[in-house]
Motif scaffolding. Sequence first.
Motif, PDB file in Angstrom:
ATOM      1  N   ASP A  68       0.753  -1.350   0.007  1.00  0.00           N
ATOM      2  CA  ASP A  68       0.113   0.037  -0.102  1.00  0.00           C
ATOM      3  C   ASP A  68       0.841   1.335  -0.049  1.00  0.00           C
ATOM      4  N   GLY A  69       1.927   1.478  -0.768  1.00  0.00           N
ATOM      5  CA  GLY A  69       2.935   2.395  -0.895  1.00  0.00           C
ATOM      6  C   GLY A  69       3.648   2.557   0.332  1.00  0.00           C
ATOM      7  N   ALA A  70       3.684   1.635   1.275  1.00  0.00           N
ATOM      8  CA  ALA A  70       4.475   1.869   2.361  1.00  0.00           C
ATOM      9  C   ALA A  70       5.828   0.868   2.408  1.00  0.00           C
ATOM     10  N   LEU A  71       6.921   1.319   2.523  1.00  0.00           N
ATOM     11  CA  LEU A  71       8.075   0.324   2.567  1.00  0.00           C
ATOM     12  C   LEU A  71       8.009  -0.417   3.612  1.00  0.00           C
ATOM     13  N   ARG A  72       8.488  -1.602   3.478  1.00  0.00           N
ATOM     14  CA  ARG A  72       8.548  -2.502   4.898  1.00  0.00           C
ATOM     15  C   ARG A  72      10.021  -3.321   4.574  1.00  0.00           C
ATOM     16  N   PHE A  73      10.980  -2.893   5.719  1.00  0.00           N
ATOM     17  CA  PHE A  73      12.328  -3.536   5.667  1.00  0.00           C
ATOM     18  C   PHE A  73      12.250  -4.461   6.557  1.00  0.00           C
ATOM     19  N   ARG A  74      12.658  -5.670   6.183  1.00  0.00           N
ATOM     20  CA  ARG A  74      12.854  -6.702   6.987  1.00  0.00           C
ATOM     21  C   ARG A  74      14.529  -6.963   7.212  1.00  0.00           C
ATOM     22  N   VAL A  75      14.708  -6.954   8.510  1.00  0.00           N
ATOM     23  CA  VAL A  75      16.017  -6.651   8.904  1.00  0.00           C
ATOM     24  C   VAL A  75      16.553  -7.974   9.716  1.00  0.00           C
ATOM     25  N   GLY A  76      17.396  -8.818   9.607  1.00  0.00           N
ATOM     26  CA  GLY A  76      17.651 -10.040  10.217  1.00  0.00           C
ATOM     27  C   GLY A  76      19.338 -10.434   9.943  1.00  0.00           C
ATOM     28  N   GLY A  77      19.388 -11.381  10.828  1.00  0.00           N
ATOM     29  CA  GLY A  77      20.774 -11.980  10.840  1.00  0.00           C
ATOM     30  C   GLY A  77      21.616 -11.156  11.780  1.00  0.00           C
ATOM     31  N   ALA A  78      23.002 -11.197  11.608  1.00  0.00           N
ATOM     32  CA  ALA A  78      24.163 -10.454  12.391  1.00  0.00           C
ATOM     33  C   ALA A  78      24.375  -9.246  11.538  1.00  0.00           C
ATOM     34  N   TRP A  79      24.193  -8.239  12.148  1.00  0.00           N
ATOM     35  CA  TRP A  79      24.532  -7.030  11.606  1.00  0.00           C
ATOM     36  C   TRP A  79      25.806  -6.569  12.408  1.00  0.00           C
ATOM     37  N   VAL A  80      26.910  -7.046  11.932  1.00  0.00           N
ATOM     38  CA  VAL A  80      28.229  -6.807  12.656  1.00  0.00           C
ATOM     39  C   VAL A  80      29.240  -6.289  11.679  1.00  0.00           C
ATOM     40  N   ILE A  81      30.143  -6.027  12.362  1.00  0.00           N
ATOM     41  CA  ILE A  81      31.502  -5.512  11.245  1.00  0.00           C
ATOM     42  C   ILE A  81      31.799  -6.433  10.446  1.00  0.00           C
ATOM     43  N   ALA A  82      31.870  -7.628  10.537  1.00  0.00           N
ATOM     44  CA  ALA A  82      32.143  -8.683   9.704  1.00  0.00           C
ATOM     45  C   ALA A  82      31.173  -8.539   8.414  1.00  0.00           C
ATOM     46  N   THR A  83      30.256  -8.331   8.623  1.00  0.00           N
ATOM     47  CA  THR A  83      29.044  -8.630   7.679  1.00  0.00           C
ATOM     48  C   THR A  83      28.553  -7.398   7.030  1.00  0.00           C
ATOM     49  N   VAL A  84      28.956  -6.237   7.343  1.00  0.00           N
ATOM     50  CA  VAL A  84      28.269  -4.815   7.058  1.00  0.00           C
ATOM     51  C   VAL A  84      28.642  -4.434   5.699  1.00  0.00           C
ATOM     52  N   VAL A  85      29.834  -5.054   5.283  1.00  0.00           N
ATOM     53  CA  VAL A  85      30.149  -4.855   3.754  1.00  0.00           C
ATOM     54  C   VAL A  85      29.205  -5.412   2.750  1.00  0.00           C
ATOM     55  N   GLY A  86      28.664  -6.794   3.102  1.00  0.00           N
ATOM     56  CA  GLY A  86      27.545  -7.227   2.289  1.00  0.00           C
ATOM     57  C   GLY A  86      26.290  -6.591   2.241  1.00  0.00           C
ATOM     58  N   ILE A  87      26.045  -6.036   3.417  1.00  0.00           N
ATOM     59  CA  ILE A  87      24.623  -5.690   3.844  1.00  0.00           C
ATOM     60  C   ILE A  87      24.734  -4.317   2.971  1.00  0.00           C
ATOM     61  N   ARG A  88      25.721  -3.722   3.169  1.00  0.00           N
ATOM     62  CA  ARG A  88      25.528  -2.246   2.131  1.00  0.00           C
ATOM     63  C   ARG A  88      25.334  -2.468   0.894  1.00  0.00           C
ATOM     64  N   ARG A  89      26.018  -3.506   0.244  1.00  0.00           N
ATOM     65  CA  ARG A  89      25.809  -3.947  -1.063  1.00  0.00           C
ATOM     66  C   ARG A  89      24.301  -4.236  -1.187  1.00  0.00           C
ATOM     67  N   ASP A  90      23.764  -5.127  -0.421  1.00  0.00           N
ATOM     68  CA  ASP A  90      22.250  -5.279  -0.389  1.00  0.00           C
ATOM     69  C   ASP A  90      21.732  -3.980  -0.386  1.00  0.00           C
ATOM     70  N   ILE A  91      21.847  -3.042   0.368  1.00  0.00           N
ATOM     71  CA  ILE A  91      20.932  -1.914   0.393  1.00  0.00           C
ATOM     72  C   ILE A  91      21.234  -1.086  -0.964  1.00  0.00           C
ATOM     73  N   ASP A  92      22.349  -1.176  -1.368  1.00  0.00           N
ATOM     74  CA  ASP A  92      22.555  -0.512  -2.712  1.00  0.00           C
ATOM     75  C   ASP A  92      21.715  -1.075  -3.803  1.00  0.00           C
ATOM     76  N   ARG A  93      21.508  -2.467  -3.478  1.00  0.00           N
ATOM     77  CA  ARG A  93      20.708  -3.062  -4.582  1.00  0.00           C
ATOM     78  C   ARG A  93      19.204  -2.982  -4.591  1.00  0.00           C
ATOM     79  N   LEU A  94      18.571  -2.209  -3.312  1.00  0.00           N
ATOM     80  CA  LEU A  94      17.246  -2.076  -3.239  1.00  0.00           C
ATOM     81  C   LEU A  94      16.821  -0.982  -4.161  1.00  0.00           C
ATOM     82  N   ARG A  95      17.772  -0.227  -4.561  1.00  0.00           N
ATOM     83  CA  ARG A  95      17.208   1.158  -5.422  1.00  0.00           C
ATOM     84  C   ARG A  95      16.139   1.881  -4.608  1.00  0.00           C
ATOM     85  N   LEU A  96      16.728   2.588  -3.902  1.00  0.00           N
ATOM     86  CA  LEU A  96      15.748   3.503  -3.106  1.00  0.00           C
ATOM     87  C   LEU A  96      16.053   4.940  -3.584  1.00  0.00           C
ATOM     88  N   ARG A  97      15.170   5.201  -4.533  1.00  0.00           N
ATOM     89  CA  ARG A  97      15.691   6.726  -4.887  1.00  0.00           C
ATOM     90  C   ARG A  97      14.469   7.497  -5.220  1.00  0.00           C
TER      91      ARG A  97
END
Lengths: 381, 275
Positions: A19-48
Amino acid sequence: MSVDATAAARGWIELEERDGALRFRVGGAWVIATVVGIRRDIDRLRLRGRGGGRAEFDGGELNEIDTAGALVLAQLAGRLEGEGIEVSWGGFEAKYLEFVEAIRELDFPDEKPTRKTDSVMVQAGKGTYSVLGTGIKALSFFGLVLVAFWDVIRRPWRVRWTAVVHHMHMTGLNAMPIVGLLTFLIGIVLTFLSAKQLTQFGATIFVADLIGIALLRELGVLITAILVAGRSGSAFTAQLGAMRVNEEVDALQAMGLDPVEVLTVPRILALVLSLPLLSFFATMMGIFGGMLIANLTMDISFVQFITRIHMSVDPRQFYIGMMKAPVFAFIIAMIGCFEGFNVSGNAESVGTHTTRSVVESIFLVIVCDAAFAMLFFTLKL
Amino acid sequence: MADERKAGERDLDADDNLAIRIRGLRNQFGPHVVHDKLDLSVRKGEILGVVGGSGTGKSVLLRSVIGLNTPAQGTVHVFGHEVKPQERAADSQLQSKWGVLFQDGALFGSLTVTENVSMPLLEHTNLPRALVYQLASMKIAMVGLPPNAGPKYPSELSGGMRKRAALARALAMDPALVFLDEPTAGLDPIGAAAFDQLILRLQRTLNLTVYMITHDLDSLDTICDRIAVLVDKRMIVDTQANLLKSDHPWIKDYFHGPRARVVFERPPRENGRTE
């Protein structure tokens, strides 16, 4: 937490649109060792270019977060809000949410903060000013040293003779092997150099004149002074510099003792006494080196060599050389102590000033030697 | 924490619940024995305050735990891995799991505060530089330094600010275990109290294990879960309440001295730790 980060499942983010609302589901381990991958995922979401609307973060499946993960999450939320999207949070464990909120409240720059650099003109101005300032400081330090020495002359029993002897030991006696070896080698080199030229004229015996005059008048003392500047001048700077860093100099002053009198006078005195002795030893070693090579390459016996030096080299040459030694010693010790007192704050400053001390004292020794040469030439000595 | 306590001491000190496990440690310098048959268990997620008289070897023990000092006997395990001082630092993965706040900060004088904090991140991770500097700036803000402290050199900071900067560097890698060597020494009481709260907040949110050497009685009272007392070359670890009842002469002196009485015998605080 980040200990097991590598073993834990990697962090993820998923976007659903309802309904026009965004819903981000966040899960797993958001830690220093994984943030590089997470940032890549965020870039792929194309939020602009959404401009308005609502977004909800659902952290029900988040099982680990550290500051790096929280930062990435906070940045994403900040970006959405920047586009006018209303952000809400749901399903997060209270402590995780509290943590992310705490990080969002922090105020910090986005880029590596840099220091403002001055324009060229300002830098030139500051540089000139600091050179002039150092010059004035050096002059006033010279004045302080002279005053301290005037006190020494009036009350010689006030001099810390133990310290003087200690520094003579360190700067004089301990320097003998290296200084002796080097001038010995220079005598050898000089003799080899002249042997070839002099043999062409059949004037080999003049090698004694050359070695004698060169070493007695110039090289003996000059080489020694340069070596001592590198060896002891730097040591003085480092010692006093470390004392400054440890606030030992301030402690002396607080006790009502004059750092110049306590620290500088014994060092200058020690060097003024030991450098002439060291130069004499160095000169003898140089002449010995020359004599040895003259014997080996040109068949000039030791007796011949020494007799020739007696005949042709005026004792004046020796006095001229020797009288320069205390002057050089004074320059080296004074610069060494001056730079030591100029050390400020940290260990790096000790290094800078030690380098400067060596460069300045060698420079001044050579300038002073040139001045002496001109003086003696004009006086026809 | 309260639920765990009910489970009893034995389970809490099971090997897999320990951040640091020291067994039979002996340190000596020449004939001088500093520690002998020293055992210590630091549980995951607790704040352990380490106290002891001057010269009892608190710093030596810390150095033994982080592998800067080779013990004469005994073993040290951190998160189940043995600390081997002879191992090259680069070969050991342990260093990125702990952060150390040295007594005088030990910031690198030739680097700015931001560069100091970024250094472990640049060395141990492959994060993009922009993110590293953002993380570093965030850590600097987290420890309560103003943003303009970032580009400054340590020599341009006051003692308290240097401590904060050093804490930011110790926390750079989000370590699970933080060693603090007298974190509040040399801070004014307001700064020290704020520092305590900072450590407590970070500990709660990041679930840190904190090993804190301190002489600050307020810190012990306010934020420490348990207190380890270094006496007679060994460690006695207990809660503050039990140590207050101890018969050991030194411990008695320590917890019932004129300074301690003011701190420990006041009514329990509401925001303090449960004991």
